[in-house]
Design a protein around this motif. Sequence first.
Motif, PDB file in Angstrom:
ATOM      1  N   LYS A  93       0.814  -1.221   0.000  1.00  0.00           N
ATOM      2  CA  LYS A  93       0.000   0.000   0.000  1.00  0.00           C
ATOM      3  C   LYS A  93       0.848   1.271   0.000  1.00  0.00           C
ATOM      4  O   LYS A  93       0.515   2.255  -0.668  1.00  0.00           O
ATOM      5  N   ASN A  94       1.977   1.262   0.718  1.00  0.00           N
ATOM      6  CA  ASN A  94       2.735   2.498   0.933  1.00  0.00           C
ATOM      7  C   ASN A  94       3.978   2.694   0.069  1.00  0.00           C
ATOM      8  O   ASN A  94       4.430   3.830  -0.080  1.00  0.00           O
ATOM      9  N   LEU A  95       4.527   1.643  -0.494  1.00  0.00           N
ATOM     10  CA  LEU A  95       5.756   1.810  -1.277  1.00  0.00           C
ATOM     11  C   LEU A  95       5.589   2.640  -2.552  1.00  0.00           C
ATOM     12  O   LEU A  95       6.543   3.321  -2.954  1.00  0.00           O
ATOM     13  N   PRO A  96       4.426   2.660  -3.209  1.00  0.00           N
ATOM     14  CA  PRO A  96       4.312   3.564  -4.359  1.00  0.00           C
ATOM     15  C   PRO A  96       4.571   5.028  -3.987  1.00  0.00           C
ATOM     16  O   PRO A  96       5.174   5.775  -4.768  1.00  0.00           O
ATOM     17  N   TYR A 134      11.535  12.919   3.080  1.00  0.00           N
ATOM     18  CA  TYR A 134      10.580  11.820   2.907  1.00  0.00           C
ATOM     19  C   TYR A 134      10.172  11.251   4.270  1.00  0.00           C
ATOM     20  O   TYR A 134       8.990  11.050   4.544  1.00  0.00           O
ATOM     21  N   LEU A 135      11.141  11.002   5.121  1.00  0.00           N
ATOM     22  CA  LEU A 135      10.865  10.429   6.442  1.00  0.00           C
ATOM     23  C   LEU A 135       9.994  11.370   7.276  1.00  0.00           C
ATOM     24  O   LEU A 135       9.058  10.923   7.951  1.00  0.00           O
ATOM     25  N   ALA A 136      10.256  12.664   7.209  1.00  0.00           N
ATOM     26  CA  ALA A 136       9.437  13.646   7.928  1.00  0.00           C
ATOM     27  C   ALA A 136       7.994  13.627   7.401  1.00  0.00           C
ATOM     28  O   ALA A 136       7.040  13.667   8.184  1.00  0.00           O
ATOM     29  N   ASP A 139       6.294  10.566   8.740  1.00  0.00           N
ATOM     30  CA  ASP A 139       6.014  10.720  10.168  1.00  0.00           C
ATOM     31  C   ASP A 139       4.800  11.629  10.387  1.00  0.00           C
ATOM     32  O   ASP A 139       3.895  11.293  11.149  1.00  0.00           O
ATOM     33  N   GLU A 140       4.766  12.770   9.689  1.00  0.00           N
ATOM     34  CA  GLU A 140       3.658  13.719   9.829  1.00  0.00           C
ATOM     35  C   GLU A 140       2.321  13.129   9.388  1.00  0.00           C
ATOM     36  O   GLU A 140       1.274  13.458   9.942  1.00  0.00           O
ATOM     37  N   SER A 141       2.354  12.239   8.404  1.00  0.00           N
ATOM     38  CA  SER A 141       1.114  11.643   7.891  1.00  0.00           C
ATOM     39  C   SER A 141       0.619  10.467   8.735  1.00  0.00           C
ATOM     40  O   SER A 141      -0.454   9.934   8.462  1.00  0.00           O
ATOM     41  N   GLY A 142       1.395  10.060   9.736  1.00  0.00           N
ATOM     42  CA  GLY A 142       0.979   8.972  10.621  1.00  0.00           C
ATOM     43  C   GLY A 142       1.316   7.580  10.130  1.00  0.00           C
ATOM     44  O   GLY A 142       1.009   6.583  10.787  1.00  0.00           O
ATOM     45  N   VAL A 143       1.953   7.490   8.980  1.00  0.00           N
ATOM     46  CA  VAL A 143       2.273   6.188   8.399  1.00  0.00           C
ATOM     47  C   VAL A 143       3.318   5.448   9.237  1.00  0.00           C
ATOM     48  O   VAL A 143       3.236   4.225   9.394  1.00  0.00           O
TER      49      VAL A 143
END
Length: 165
Positions: A93-96, A134-136, A139-143
Amino acid sequence: MSAIGAIDFFRTTASPTPKPWMRALFTQLESPISEASIGIGCDAGYGRLVRRRNSAEQSHYLTGVRISMAIQVTIDMSAREGRFDDLREWFVKNLPGTRSFPGNISVEVARNQDDPAHILFVEKWDKRSDFEAYLAWRDESGVIAELLEMLDGEITFRYHDFLGV
């Protein structure tokens, strides 16, 4: 010229036009490439494909071709017992979003043969600040919080420079 810049294909014999087998090879690359972006030249007898991006700081190589000025990030994690299937679905779900994030070159995910709960990400980025942005965002999106619920222990990040050898 295409958005990714020029392709220089170096062979021992210079050729004025791309050959059909070259077009077939280019279709296997990550991004579409127009024939207008293909250049043929000679590189002292070393046959190698060079994919140049619109960046003065790197030349991106595929399939064994050298990467310079990019970084490699390895990410180690272990799935919580009974959560591997959930974790795999989370990756799908998240790698794209990872692969399309500015500065990402590639992402590969592997499962340890001797410890199937252990997962290794090998990522290539244009520069470390791209990965940190990208990491920030993740983190901000809750993923990342979603990810941590499926893991046993900490995530380990390591940043590597390519030696070009």
